[in-house]
Design an enzyme around this catalytic site. Structure first.
Site, PDB file in Angstrom:
ATOM      1  N   ASP A  35       0.818  -1.177  -0.037  1.00 44.61           N
ATOM      2  CA  ASP A  35       0.133   0.230  -0.073  1.00 44.61           C
ATOM      3  C   ASP A  35       0.878   1.231  -0.007  1.00 44.61           C
ATOM      4  O   ASP A  35       0.369   2.474  -0.478  1.00 44.61           O
ATOM      5  CB  ASP A  35      -0.956   0.099   1.173  1.00 44.61           C
ATOM      6  CG  ASP A  35      -2.303  -0.824   0.939  1.00 44.61           C
ATOM      7  OD1 ASP A  35      -2.340  -1.236  -0.252  1.00 44.61           O
ATOM      8  OD2 ASP A  35      -2.957  -0.884   1.762  1.00 44.61           O
ATOM      9  N   TYR A  44      -2.250   5.678  10.502  1.00 45.39           N
ATOM     10  CA  TYR A  44      -1.925   6.482  11.884  1.00 45.39           C
ATOM     11  C   TYR A  44      -3.087   6.603  12.746  1.00 45.39           C
ATOM     12  O   TYR A  44      -3.026   6.525  14.038  1.00 45.39           O
ATOM     13  CB  TYR A  44      -1.156   7.374  11.346  1.00 45.39           C
ATOM     14  CG  TYR A  44      -0.112   8.237  12.526  1.00 45.39           C
ATOM     15  CD1 TYR A  44      -0.137   7.649  13.597  1.00 45.39           C
ATOM     16  CD2 TYR A  44       0.467   9.005  12.276  1.00 45.39           C
ATOM     17  CE1 TYR A  44       0.832   8.374  14.449  1.00 45.39           C
ATOM     18  CE2 TYR A  44       1.251   9.883  13.082  1.00 45.39           C
ATOM     19  CZ  TYR A  44       1.386   9.489  14.162  1.00 45.39           C
ATOM     20  OH  TYR A  44       2.292   9.977  15.214  1.00 45.39           O
TER      21      TYR A  44
END
Length: 286
Positions: free
Chosen positions: A62, A174
């Site tokens: 990714d 994140y």
């Protein structure tokens, strides 16, 4: 199709899918070039410009697809993600399926998956754009205070490690690690997630796609950094306006991508409760 652009992982094993793609292209007289993108120290083909490419193929994971999307976006060139490992949120096929995927692209048997992004401006000038997240984070000792305003309403003045603004795609990166919620793919919204907030009450916030978020930083002695999709970006400013752009880049989709939850389960980012797993183990034995 006349030319394919490549973006490759800097270290992962990519030999098989790269050889498959190269052979496929040679049989059809299609040029293969490598795009000058971030982390392009690993050279596997002559360098060329994305403007001349009909397709960009990202071989890796990714992160490689994110790099390819950034390189391809200025010309709206579609990106085919090839996973050399587990199938991620942005990859369309596994490494062993490259020839079939290229056949389908050439035949037009694919669909465009428009990827939203975040744009950050300073005094009306665009300074950054991100597909996953835009982050303000303290650099060293002390805390970073960030005033977060949603539209024209103050949400909170946060003291801590910083703040993440994330897209639906980036919500499982994140932001999720920092305790933020997951937005299913296609949600018309984005996220504001505090980073280790020290006191107060400011839970992660889901923001409508048509509303701007203003971040005003008050750094301590150590200062702060700006991270765009995980990479530091040098911007000399403390006040940023972040907004969502509905279609900033294009992925090649070879089927229904769904809501993105199956991919998260495959990668182990979402797992069942241990009690449920233990029940499954006992079930065959009655």
């Amino acid at each position: 199709m006349k030319r394919i652009g490549l973006v490759v992982h800097p270290s992962r094993e990519i030999g098989h899918p790269l050889a498959t793609l190269t052979e496929w292209a040679a049989q059809r007289g299609v040029d293969v070039v490598q795009l000058p993108a971030r982390d392009s120290a690993r050279v596997v083909a002559p360098f060329g410009e994305v403007s001349a490419c009909d397709l960009v193929v990202a071989i890796g994971g990714d992160g490689t697809v994110l790099t390819a999307l950034r390189a391809a976006a200025p010309h709206a060139t579609p990106v085919l993600g090839v996973a050399c490992g587990s199938l991620g949120a942005l990859s369309a096929v596994m490494a062993g399926e490259v020839d079939e995927a290229l056949d389908r692209f050439e035949a037009g048997s694919w669909s465009r998956r428009e990827v939203p992004a975040l744009e950050a401006t300073v005094d009306g000038e665009k300074v950054a754009w991100s597909i996953n997240d835009f982050v303000l984070v303290r650099r060293s000792m002390g805390q970073l205070i960030v005033d977060v305003t949603i539209g024209d309403e103050l949400y909170a003045r946060m003291a801590g490690d910083g703040v993440i603004v994330a897209t639906a795609i980036g919500s499982s990166a994140y932001s999720m690690a920092a305790g933020g919620p997951i937005l299913v793919d296609g949600t018309g919204a984005f996220l504001v997630t505090p980073l280790v907030i020290h006191g107060g009450s400011a839970p992660p916030l889901v923001v409508r796609s048509d509303v701007e978020v203003t971040l005003e930083a008050h750094p301590g002695y150590g200062g702060f950094d700006i991270e765009v999709d995980g990479h530091e970006q040098d911007v000399d400013a403390v006040r940023f306006v972040v907004r969502m752009v509905e279609a900033r880049a294009t992925l090649v989709s070879l089927g229904d991508p769904g809501l993105g939850l199956n991919a998260l389960r495959r990668r182990g980012l979402i797992t069942d409760s241990p009690r449920v797993l233990a029940r499954d183990v006992r079930a065959p034995h009655g």
